[in-house]
Write an enzyme that holds these catalytic residues in place. Structure first.
Site, mmCIF file in Angstrom:
data_model
loop_
_atom_site.group_PDB
_atom_site.id
_atom_site.type_symbol
_atom_site.label_atom_id
_atom_site.label_comp_id
_atom_site.label_asym_id
_atom_site.label_seq_id
_atom_site.Cartn_x
_atom_site.Cartn_y
_atom_site.Cartn_z
ATOM 1 N N ARG A 104 91.016 -63.814 55.426
ATOM 2 C CA ARG A 104 91.098 -63.196 56.748
ATOM 3 C C ARG A 104 92.422 -62.477 56.994
ATOM 4 O O ARG A 104 92.599 -61.826 58.020
ATOM 5 C CB ARG A 104 90.925 -64.262 57.825
ATOM 6 N N LYS A 163 89.906 -59.515 53.771
ATOM 7 C CA LYS A 163 88.520 -59.571 53.312
ATOM 8 C C LYS A 163 87.544 -59.489 54.484
ATOM 9 O O LYS A 163 86.477 -58.905 54.379
ATOM 10 C CB LYS A 163 88.317 -60.881 52.535
ATOM 11 N N CYS A 167 92.509 -63.088 61.794
ATOM 12 C CA CYS A 167 93.365 -64.076 61.182
ATOM 13 C C CYS A 167 92.514 -65.309 60.984
ATOM 14 O O CYS A 167 91.397 -65.386 61.485
ATOM 15 C CB CYS A 167 94.520 -64.406 62.124
ATOM 16 N N HIS A 177 82.286 -25.887 50.006
ATOM 17 C CA HIS A 177 82.534 -25.580 51.417
ATOM 18 C C HIS A 177 83.926 -26.013 51.842
ATOM 19 O O HIS A 177 84.192 -26.177 53.035
ATOM 20 C CB HIS A 177 81.459 -26.232 52.292
ATOM 21 N N ASN A 181 93.390 -65.972 66.752
ATOM 22 C CA ASN A 181 92.733 -64.881 66.023
ATOM 23 C C ASN A 181 92.120 -63.965 67.063
ATOM 24 O O ASN A 181 91.350 -64.420 67.905
ATOM 25 C CB ASN A 181 91.649 -65.447 65.100
ATOM 26 N N GLY A 182 92.467 -62.674 67.008
ATOM 27 C CA GLY A 182 91.912 -61.727 67.981
ATOM 28 C C GLY A 182 93.014 -60.859 68.557
ATOM 29 O O GLY A 182 94.116 -60.794 67.996
ATOM 30 N N GLU A 192 91.428 -48.257 47.915
ATOM 31 C CA GLU A 192 91.841 -49.520 48.541
ATOM 32 C C GLU A 192 92.622 -50.428 47.595
ATOM 33 O O GLU A 192 93.449 -51.203 48.041
ATOM 34 C CB GLU A 192 90.663 -50.256 49.190
ATOM 35 N N LYS A 249 86.674 -47.582 46.760
ATOM 36 C CA LYS A 249 87.097 -48.654 45.847
ATOM 37 C C LYS A 249 88.443 -48.302 45.227
ATOM 38 O O LYS A 249 89.342 -49.114 45.171
ATOM 39 C CB LYS A 249 86.024 -48.822 44.767
ATOM 40 N N GLU A 262 81.576 -44.590 47.897
ATOM 41 C CA GLU A 262 81.968 -45.959 47.559
ATOM 42 C C GLU A 262 83.020 -45.967 46.435
ATOM 43 O O GLU A 262 83.990 -46.724 46.482
ATOM 44 C CB GLU A 262 80.717 -46.761 47.161
ATOM 45 N N TRP A 292 96.707 -61.527 59.786
ATOM 46 C CA TRP A 292 96.593 -60.101 59.499
ATOM 47 C C TRP A 292 97.206 -59.416 60.714
ATOM 48 O O TRP A 292 96.692 -59.526 61.831
ATOM 49 C CB TRP A 292 95.136 -59.696 59.328
HETATM 50 O O1 M6R Z 1 82.188 -58.335 55.353
HETATM 51 P P1 M6R Z 1 81.658 -56.947 55.539
HETATM 52 O O2 M6R Z 1 80.669 -56.559 54.484
HETATM 53 O O3 M6R Z 1 81.098 -56.722 56.918
HETATM 54 O O4 M6R Z 1 82.910 -56.016 55.381
HETATM 55 C C1 M6R Z 1 82.797 -54.632 55.580
HETATM 56 C C2 M6R Z 1 84.007 -53.906 55.058
HETATM 57 O O5 M6R Z 1 85.165 -54.374 55.693
HETATM 58 C C3 M6R Z 1 84.166 -54.079 53.550
HETATM 59 O O6 M6R Z 1 83.042 -53.647 52.858
HETATM 60 C C4 M6R Z 1 85.385 -53.294 53.049
HETATM 61 O O7 M6R Z 1 85.172 -51.929 53.188
HETATM 62 C C5 M6R Z 1 85.705 -53.676 51.609
HETATM 63 N N1 M6R Z 1 87.098 -53.964 51.475
HETATM 64 C C6 M6R Z 1 85.369 -52.615 50.632
HETATM 65 O O8 M6R Z 1 85.631 -52.970 49.327
#
Ligand code: M6R
Length: 608
Positions: free
Chosen positions: A27, A603, A2, A503, A98-99, A487, A484, A480, A74
């Site tokens: 956050r 984020k 958070c 497989h 936060n935590g 998410e 993408k 990736e 969050w």
């Molecule tokens: O800030 P970071 O690069 O350490 O974050 C890692 C992941 O949380 C981040 O890449 C996440 O998977 C993204 N939402 C992907 O688009």
């Protein structure tokens, strides 16, 4: 994970708290709240959902007070409702956190026995009641916090207000980051320098276990032992300008389109363009010849950048690489050789698992090198060596430009390692650097496929499942691509090494399943195409991403072919990332999801 902020101001603080929270929304955005001291009581405004809901509430029911705390959440414990939103308060004390307080159940039961009434399902509320219990026993605010902190198991950054104490705020950190901001006759607390940027650029980063007693003119920091600790005041370079979307509908679109420029900036930092050689911005405190093994650790997209780099380090520098998801790294008790290199990759530089992995690697005597986008982050501050990506602020939750910039830095580092180990000759280095210098132009050319991708996205948007296939460095790019898409569009997607399909996953293929095949014309092209034909034979709807020669050879088996510019084979993922990102973006955008702040995500992931 958070965001928290606190202001001991000379004037009303509500609007400034909200402004800081805007910078912390990355956050978490499940709920938000602020609390201030008004006369002899604590007043709260809280709202479920995005910060704009809180803004509306505060506009309708303004909050006065010159001292206040704020929070963007969050959710970890308890649904993202208003009553679970922070601050959590008793009559005497208000807390933002936060935590995760791991022993909150025991504490809650104990406090309830002594008459505490809980109004939320959160772990945080126990902190307010615990401090309150000490206050009721006659402790001063400072002693109440001092007595409470050792009883909290888990991770926390806290900002705490006390009824009737108009010149006092207490902050504490263990595990989660917290910084003090020094103003003129004002004092601030914030999760990071970004939150405090409009208020001050004079920052003290608290160390783990620190807690601090603030009034408007000074801050006293104590360490875990309760001894006064000297912590530096540093000048932060964080910009106070809130980044906007320019003319784009979403930050993600803007960030995808910024890639030619930011990749160019990052490249210019790591290669000597005139001499066509790698030129790292600093001397490394280790010798690649003495490194027996590299371990790369990261999460999510940053992890896939690491996965791609594994191919580069192994091929160009003949250095074995072990790759770990950060949440697994320190728990699997892998044997490590002192003096080897551990590389960490993170856009935010605050990801809790990556940070914990970094600390673990340090404790094992490894050299630590981090690739981060946020220079003032905890990971950057705690790493032996920091290589910055110059991607600029990335606001969209889906990482795009940070990913390609991470790849650029990793590519330069792999070439530097190959050169240092005598695996690459000078002319190899020139060829590779020339290939890197070409990338911004190639990325611009790849962006030209956007109108075609926008049309293809209409089909993808109707799908239930999507598969991504690739071989070599296109395999992690397939992973990736799937991440993408899922998410931001919430469509189920999975990435596979193309050769692995038969497989098991090929059982998923039928006429309703789009299969994105990432196949640059490299030495694995023919093999990938064989796998693609296995999919075609089973009716899968293939979208092929390749170059003109690849398209000329096989595009008849594909429903559509996205043709990218011809390029050397080593660094293809940096360019092939573009259609992969655009496909996810346009699919989600057509579906009307919250592209920049998709559900359940944040984020920066600052909890384990
Ligand atoms: O800030 P970071 O690069 O350490 O974050 C890692 C992941 O949380 C981040 O890449 C996440 O998977 C993204 N939402 C992907 O688009």
């Amino acid at each position: 994970m958070c965001g928290i902020v606190g202001i001991l101001g000379r004037g009303p603080v509500a609007d400034r708290l909200i402004d800081s929270l805007k910078r912390l929304e990355y956050r978490g955005y499940d709920s938000a709240g602020i609390g201030t001291l008004k006369g002899n009581h604590i007043e709260l405004r809280r709202a479920e959902g995005k910060l704009r809901n809180l803004e509306t509430r505060v506009r309708c029911h303004p909050l006065s007070g010159h001292v206040g705390i704020g929070h963007t959440r969050w959710a970890t414990h308890g649904k993202p409702t208003e009553h679970n939103a922070h601050p959590h308060a008793t009559d005497n004390v208000a807390v933002v956190h936060n935590g995760i307080i791991e022993n909150f159940r025991e504490l809650r039961a104990e406090l309830k026995q002594h008459g505490a009434c809980f109004a939320s399902e959160t772990d945080t509320e126990v902190v307010a009641h615990l401090i309150d219990s000490y206050l009721k026993n006659g402790c001063s605010p400072q002693d109440a916090v001092k007595a409470s902190l050792p009883r909290l198991v888990g991770a926390f950054a806290l900002a705490i207000l006390f009824k009737g104490q108009h010149d006092l705020m207490i902050g504490a950190r263990k595990g989660s980051p917290l910084a003090i901001g020094h103003g003129e006759g004002e004092m601030y607390l914030g999760s990071d320098a970004i939150a405090l940027a409009p208020l001050t650029d004079l920052i003290t980063y608290l160390e783990d276990g620190d807690w601090a007693v603030l009034n408007r003119n000074f801050a006293v920091v104590y360490d875990t032992q309760g001894t006064v600790a000297r912590r530096e005041v540093v000048k932060s370079a964080t910009s106070s300008v809130l980044v906007d979307k320019a003319n784009y509908r979403h930050f993600m679109a803007k960030e995808i389109h910024e890639q030619p420029e930011v990749i160019g900036q990052t490249l210019a930092h790591y290669v000597d363009i005139a001499n066509e050689s790698v030129a790292l911005p600093q001397e490394l405190p280790f010798n690649f010849n003495e490194i027996g093994h590299i371990s790369i650790t990261a999460c999510g997209t940053a992890g896939y950048a690491g996965h791609i780099a594994k191919y580069w380090f192994e091929r160009l520098a003949r250095l074995p690489v072990e790759l770990d998801v950060a949440s697994e790294f320190r728990y699997r008790e892998a044997p490590m050789r002192k003096g080897d290199l551990a590389v960490f990759i993170s856009q935010s530089g605050e990801t809790a698992d990556t940070l914990a992995a970094l600390r673990y690697a340090k404790s094992q005597g490894l050299h630590t090198l981090s690739i981060v986008n946020v220079q003032s982050s905890t990971i950057a501050r705690e790493s032996g060596t920091v290589l910055q990506t110059l991607a600029g602020p990335e606001i969209g939750v889906a990482s795009t430009k940070a990913f390609t910039c991470q790849l650029v830095v990793l590519a330069a580092l792999a070439v530097a390692a190959g050169k240092a180990r005598g695996e690459l000759s000078e002319s190899d280095e020139i060829d590779l650097v020339r290939a890197l210098i070409e990338i911004p132009r190639l990325v611009t050319a790849a962006l030209a496929s956007e109108p075609q991708i926008e049309k293809l996205a209409r089909d993808i948007a109707k799908s239930r499942d999507v598969l991504y296939l690739g071989r070599g460095t296109s395999f992690p790019l397939a992973l990736e691509g799937a991440l993408k898409l899922k998410e931001i569009s919430y469509i189920h997607a999975a990435g596979y090494a193309a050769g692995e399909l038969k497989h098991g996953p090929i059982a998923l293929v039928d006429e309703s399943v789009p299969v994105i095949v990432i196949a640059p014309c490299d030495r694995l092209f023919e093999k990938t195409i064989s796998n693609m034909q296995e999919v075609a034979a089973r009716g899968g709807k293939i979208i092929l991403i390749t170059d003109a020669s690849g398209a000329a050879e096989v595009s008849k088996d594909a429903l559509a072919t996205i043709v990218l510019p011809k390029m050397g084979t080593t660094f293809t993922p940096i360019v092939y990332a573009i259609p992969v990102q655009l496909l996810a973006y346009h699919t989600a955008s057509l579906m009307g999801t919250d592209v920049d702040q998709p559900r359940n995500l944040a984020k920066s992931v600052t909890v384990e």
